[in-house]
Design an enzyme around this catalytic site. Structure first.
Site: not given
Ligand code: GLU
Length: 416
Positions: A105, A217, A219-222
């Site tokens: 990471k 959340g 955001g992108n995934a949510g």
């Protein structure tokens, strides 16, 4: 970001698994620490003529099963401990999916929201100039993560290609389609998580058509998950949150309208005059499913876990639940689909992208989704089986499956 030290959390989870698998001390000692941690200073010429120096990290946790793999985060509160924890989780994530990859990471301490496009490009190219010797298609393959995207990947790939004097599309994944990206990579994390949810629902006899869902959340995934859970299963999304708070409507939310509201006002809060709830209040709502997609490590702790009424928690984010929270959820019969299984769809399609880059041959969207579905379904059932066999919770079971594979790789290579 919460106060728990995510790396200590990751180490505690690993020790727990080491006991179950009765691992030798030498094996545990290797698995408890990253193989390599690199910190670099990246000078960037800012638009106002000044030079600012940013701190960047790359942590290469374990490559027993293949090249290090994992995203790069741009975050003002980035710490080496977060990157370390995430690199460990990447190792287990790739292993539980049986991908021929290790875990790593990266991160840069910066606030991308306050930077111009030009500054971001110079920072991204600077990261590669500082680290290129330690990266490469069969060494360490980065990808997008929090606040990084396809454009940033394209700049990084270009910088690496220039340094190497030839195109190196395979340096990293999550690229735009035109420069070697894969179809289906964009919503792969959400989609993969929902394939595991579908399997969990079968196991629990939960009718997804009638199920209510809270999404933590947006955001992108949510936000992908919110749209997809309705489209794929007909479930009703009744609550969503972001960093400013949450909203709840028992009759269901119109996700497209919530997204438009967020685009305009920068938050879901205030949508249609609904009352603003705290994240903890949303966690305690009478819903069937919680999709935890907020980048808030350790948010489901010993205080929050007892209030959860949902039957299933899908951890689309990394590390949302503390070990204490886990124990309570398990005791209360909440079925947790643990992070590095639930959110492995992203890296799985990243792996497909690597394969496509190597073969110079690109797949259809249907091919990608079919392979992703098969991989997530198989992995979910492997973990479920281990959880029943060892009588342990789903997170411990995911660790057992993943760590056993990494240890087998280390042993056969003669590391221990
Ligand atoms: N950043 C994503 C994750 O945490 C994807 C990593 C990758 O595709 O390498 O799983």
């Amino acid at each position: 970001m919460s106060k728990v030290n995510p790396f200590e959390m990751a180490q505690q989870q690993l020790l727990d698994c080491a006991k179950i698998l009765k691992l030798d001390q030498g094996v545990v000692d290797i698995l408890m620490q990253p193989q390599r941690q690199i910190q670099v200073s990246i000078p960037v010429k800012m638009d106002d003529g000044t030079t600012r120096v940013f701190q960047g990290f790359r942590v290469q946790y374990n490559n027993a099963l293949g090249p290090y793999k994992g995203g790069i985060r741009y975050h003002p509160e980035e710490t080496i401990d977060t990157v370390r924890a995430l690199s460990a989780w990447m190792t287990w994530k790739c292993a539980v999916l049986n991908l021929p990859l290790g875990g790593g990471k990266g991160g840069i301490i910066c606030n991308p929201k306050e930077m111009s496009k030009g500054e971001l490009e110079r920072l991204s190219r600077g990261y590669i100039r500082a680290l290129w010797k330690n990266l490469g298609p069969d060494t360490d393959v980065p990808a997008p993560d929090v606040y990084t995207d396809g454009q940033i990947m394209a700049w990084m790939m270009d910088e690496y290609s220039v340094i190497n004097g030839k195109n190196q599309f395979g340096l990293l994944t999550g690229k735009p389609l035109i420069v070697g990206g894969s179809l289906g990579r964009g919503d792969a994390t959400a989609k993969g998580g929902l394939f595991t949810l579908r399997e969990a629902a079968k196991e629990l006899n939960l009718d997804l058509k009638k199920a209510t869902v809270a999404i933590l959340g947006f955001g992108n995934a949510g936000s992908f998950a919110a749209t997809l859970v309705q489209k794929m299963f007909g479930s009703k999304v009744v609550a969503v949150t972001d960093s400013k708070g949450g909203i709840y409507d028992a009759n269901g939310l119109d996700i497209a309208a919530v997204s438009a509201h967020k685009k305009e006002t920068k938050s879901v809060v205030g949508y249609k005059g609904l009352k603003t709830l705290t994240n903890n209040e949303v966690m305690a709502l009478p819903v069937d499913i919680i999709i935890a997609a907020a980048p808030d490590e350790g948010a489901i702790n010993e205080k929050v876990a007892p209030t959860v009424k949902a039957k299933v928690i899908c951890e689309l984010a990394n590390g949302p639940t503390t070990p204490e929270g886990d124990a309570i959820l398990y005791k209360n019969g909440v079925h947790v689909i643990p992070d590095f299984l639930c959110n492995a769809g992203g890296v799985t399609v990243s792996y497909y992208e690597m394969v496509q880059n190597m073969y110079m041959h690109y797949w259809t969207l249907d091919d990608v989704y079919a392979k992703l579905d098969a991989a997530m379904t198989q992995s979910y059932h492997n973990v479920l089986k281990a959880s029943k066999e060892y009588k342990i919770n789903m997170r411990q079971a995911a660790y057992v499956v993943a760590v056993a594979r990494v240890v087998e790789g280390m042993k056969i290579r003669g590391w221990v």
